[in-house]
Design a protein around this motif. Structure first.
Motif, PDB file in Angstrom:
ATOM      1  N   GLU A 106       0.859  -1.190   0.000  1.00 45.48           N
ATOM      2  CA  GLU A 106       0.000   0.000   0.000  1.00 45.48           C
ATOM      3  C   GLU A 106       0.886   1.228   0.000  1.00 45.48           C
ATOM      4  O   GLU A 106       1.926   1.263   0.661  1.00 45.48           O
ATOM      5  CB  GLU A 106      -0.927   0.038   1.222  1.00 45.48           C
ATOM      6  CG  GLU A 106      -2.043  -0.975   1.188  1.00 45.48           C
ATOM      7  CD  GLU A 106      -3.060  -0.791   0.064  1.00 45.48           C
ATOM      8  OE1 GLU A 106      -3.028   0.240  -0.637  1.00 45.48           O
ATOM      9  OE2 GLU A 106      -3.894  -1.685  -0.110  1.00 45.48           O
ATOM     10  N   ALA A 107       0.460   2.244  -0.751  1.00 45.64           N
ATOM     11  CA  ALA A 107       1.199   3.511  -0.838  1.00 45.64           C
ATOM     12  C   ALA A 107       0.427   4.583  -0.090  1.00 45.64           C
ATOM     13  O   ALA A 107      -0.812   4.609  -0.112  1.00 45.64           O
ATOM     14  CB  ALA A 107       1.378   3.917  -2.296  1.00 45.64           C
ATOM     15  N   PHE A 108       1.175   5.461   0.553  1.00 42.05           N
ATOM     16  CA  PHE A 108       0.588   6.545   1.336  1.00 42.05           C
ATOM     17  C   PHE A 108       1.324   7.834   1.051  1.00 42.05           C
ATOM     18  O   PHE A 108       2.544   7.841   0.880  1.00 42.05           O
ATOM     19  CB  PHE A 108       0.695   6.246   2.845  1.00 42.05           C
ATOM     20  CG  PHE A 108       0.010   4.975   3.255  1.00 42.05           C
ATOM     21  CD1 PHE A 108      -1.306   4.994   3.673  1.00 42.05           C
ATOM     22  CD2 PHE A 108       0.683   3.766   3.221  1.00 42.05           C
ATOM     23  CE1 PHE A 108      -1.944   3.817   4.049  1.00 42.05           C
ATOM     24  CE2 PHE A 108       0.058   2.585   3.596  1.00 42.05           C
ATOM     25  CZ  PHE A 108      -1.259   2.615   4.012  1.00 42.05           C
ATOM     26  N   SER A 109       0.588   8.919   1.012  1.00 44.27           N
ATOM     27  CA  SER A 109       1.220  10.230   1.062  1.00 44.27           C
ATOM     28  C   SER A 109       1.156  10.669   2.519  1.00 44.27           C
ATOM     29  O   SER A 109       0.342  10.157   3.295  1.00 44.27           O
ATOM     30  CB  SER A 109       0.499  11.230   0.154  1.00 44.27           C
ATOM     31  OG  SER A 109      -0.852  11.342   0.520  1.00 44.27           O
ATOM     32  N   VAL A 110       2.038  11.578   2.889  1.00 40.88           N
ATOM     33  CA  VAL A 110       2.083  12.045   4.275  1.00 40.88           C
ATOM     34  C   VAL A 110       1.867  13.546   4.272  1.00 40.88           C
ATOM     35  O   VAL A 110       2.554  14.282   3.572  1.00 40.88           O
ATOM     36  CB  VAL A 110       3.433  11.693   4.942  1.00 40.88           C
ATOM     37  CG1 VAL A 110       3.502  12.265   6.351  1.00 40.88           C
ATOM     38  CG2 VAL A 110       3.645  10.193   4.951  1.00 40.88           C
ATOM     39  N   GLU A 111       0.897  13.967   5.057  1.00 40.79           N
ATOM     40  CA  GLU A 111       0.605  15.392   5.198  1.00 40.79           C
ATOM     41  C   GLU A 111       0.130  15.650   6.616  1.00 40.79           C
ATOM     42  O   GLU A 111      -0.713  14.916   7.132  1.00 40.79           O
ATOM     43  CB  GLU A 111      -0.484  15.792   4.193  1.00 40.79           C
ATOM     44  CG  GLU A 111      -0.717  17.276   4.099  1.00 40.79           C
ATOM     45  CD  GLU A 111      -1.705  17.602   2.987  1.00 40.79           C
ATOM     46  OE1 GLU A 111      -2.538  18.490   3.245  1.00 40.79           O
ATOM     47  OE2 GLU A 111      -1.657  16.991   1.922  1.00 40.79           O
ATOM     48  N   ASP A 112       0.679  16.672   7.242  1.00 39.46           N
ATOM     49  CA  ASP A 112       0.307  17.043   8.609  1.00 39.46           C
ATOM     50  C   ASP A 112       0.376  15.851   9.561  1.00 39.46           C
ATOM     51  O   ASP A 112      -0.543  15.600  10.347  1.00 39.46           O
ATOM     52  CB  ASP A 112      -1.093  17.666   8.644  1.00 39.46           C
ATOM     53  CG  ASP A 112      -1.188  18.944   7.832  1.00 39.46           C
ATOM     54  OD1 ASP A 112      -0.193  19.696   7.812  1.00 39.46           O
ATOM     55  OD2 ASP A 112      -2.234  19.180   7.201  1.00 39.46           O
ATOM     56  N   ALA A 113       1.472  15.096   9.476  1.00 38.56           N
ATOM     57  CA  ALA A 113       1.716  13.948  10.353  1.00 38.56           C
ATOM     58  C   ALA A 113       0.621  12.887  10.273  1.00 38.56           C
ATOM     59  O   ALA A 113       0.321  12.208  11.246  1.00 38.56           O
ATOM     60  CB  ALA A 113       1.920  14.402  11.799  1.00 38.56           C
ATOM     61  N   THR A 114       0.051  12.731   9.079  1.00 37.37           N
ATOM     62  CA  THR A 114      -0.980  11.719   8.853  1.00 37.37           C
ATOM     63  C   THR A 114      -0.694  11.003   7.548  1.00 37.37           C
ATOM     64  O   THR A 114      -0.331  11.637   6.556  1.00 37.37           O
ATOM     65  CB  THR A 114      -2.375  12.371   8.794  1.00 37.37           C
ATOM     66  OG1 THR A 114      -2.598  13.068  10.029  1.00 37.37           O
ATOM     67  CG2 THR A 114      -3.471  11.336   8.603  1.00 37.37           C
ATOM     68  N   CYS A 115      -0.869   9.674   7.545  1.00 36.38           N
ATOM     69  CA  CYS A 115      -0.739   8.877   6.329  1.00 36.38           C
ATOM     70  C   CYS A 115      -2.076   8.850   5.606  1.00 36.38           C
ATOM     71  O   CYS A 115      -3.112   8.571   6.224  1.00 36.38           O
ATOM     72  CB  CYS A 115      -0.346   7.442   6.678  1.00 36.38           C
ATOM     73  SG  CYS A 115       1.327   7.263   7.317  1.00 36.38           S
ATOM     74  N   TYR A 116      -2.047   9.127   4.320  1.00 31.37           N
ATOM     75  CA  TYR A 116      -3.243   9.093   3.482  1.00 31.37           C
ATOM     76  C   TYR A 116      -3.049   8.038   2.394  1.00 31.37           C
ATOM     77  O   TYR A 116      -2.093   8.117   1.618  1.00 31.37           O
ATOM     78  CB  TYR A 116      -3.515  10.457   2.837  1.00 31.37           C
ATOM     79  CG  TYR A 116      -3.881  11.507   3.849  1.00 31.37           C
ATOM     80  CD1 TYR A 116      -5.182  11.605   4.324  1.00 31.37           C
ATOM     81  CD2 TYR A 116      -2.913  12.361   4.357  1.00 31.37           C
ATOM     82  CE1 TYR A 116      -5.519  12.553   5.269  1.00 31.37           C
ATOM     83  CE2 TYR A 116      -3.250  13.329   5.300  1.00 31.37           C
ATOM     84  CZ  TYR A 116      -4.543  13.413   5.755  1.00 31.37           C
ATOM     85  OH  TYR A 116      -4.880  14.352   6.703  1.00 31.37           O
ATOM     86  N   TRP A 117      -3.934   7.057   2.348  1.00 30.58           N
ATOM     87  CA  TRP A 117      -3.850   5.962   1.397  1.00 30.58           C
ATOM     88  C   TRP A 117      -3.946   6.489  -0.028  1.00 30.58           C
ATOM     89  O   TRP A 117      -4.760   7.363  -0.325  1.00 30.58           O
ATOM     90  CB  TRP A 117      -4.974   4.962   1.674  1.00 30.58           C
ATOM     91  CG  TRP A 117      -5.025   3.841   0.684  1.00 30.58           C
ATOM     92  CD1 TRP A 117      -4.141   2.822   0.558  1.00 30.58           C
ATOM     93  CD2 TRP A 117      -6.016   3.636  -0.312  1.00 30.58           C
ATOM     94  NE1 TRP A 117      -4.521   1.978  -0.449  1.00 30.58           N
ATOM     95  CE2 TRP A 117      -5.674   2.455  -1.002  1.00 30.58           C
ATOM     96  CE3 TRP A 117      -7.158   4.322  -0.690  1.00 30.58           C
ATOM     97  CZ2 TRP A 117      -6.421   1.954  -2.057  1.00 30.58           C
ATOM     98  CZ3 TRP A 117      -7.911   3.817  -1.734  1.00 30.58           C
ATOM     99  CH2 TRP A 117      -7.540   2.657  -2.403  1.00 30.58           C
TER     100      TRP A 117
END
Length: 132
Positions: free
Chosen positions: A118-129
């Motif tokens: 699974e790939a995630f972007s990271v923004e504001d200390a949160t992983c987004y799928w």
């Protein structure tokens, strides 16, 4: 190039396989850290891959479904990978979490292994799928 050199010097030291010990995840399975791959760029740019061994996802005799493993990978991104991302230098565009029922050499074909990514972007200390 200078920014990349700074990032290489400032990144966290890699952990040895099993160094994280057993990691209980939401599905109830126990996974162990295998390694981190930082040198292979992904389709979105700088990508850091965290790889884990998860015997319970095996095709034969496994007890964890792909859907449950997806929740585990999201948990691993949020609760394991985020705190291990570099804090200086270039920011990774993507974090990839992978589970394999056995150790597999990175990039090598292993048709006998069960693997989930699974790939995630990271923004504001949160992983987004992100869908592959």
């Amino acid at each position: 190039m200078a920014a990349m050199a700074v990032w290489v010097l400032m990144r966290p030291a890699p952990e040895a396989p099993g160094a994280a010990g057993a990691l209980p995840v939401p599905s109830g399975q126990v996974v162990t850290y295998l390694d981190t791959i930082q040198a292979a760029p992904g389709p979105e740019g700088l990508t850091i891959r965290f790889r884990f061994i998860a015997p319970a996802i095996a095709r034969d005799g496994g007890t964890v479904t792909a859907e449950a493993a997806q929740e585990d990978m999201e948990w691993l991104c949020q609760n394991y990978a985020l705190s291990r991302l570099p804090t200086t230098g270039p920011v990774p565009e993507q974090v990839v979490i992978s589970l394999s029922d056995r150790p597999v050499e990175f990039g090598a074909p292993a048709p006998e292994a069960t693997q989930f990514f699974e790939a995630f972007s990271v923004e504001d200390a949160t992983c987004y799928w992100e869908a592959f």
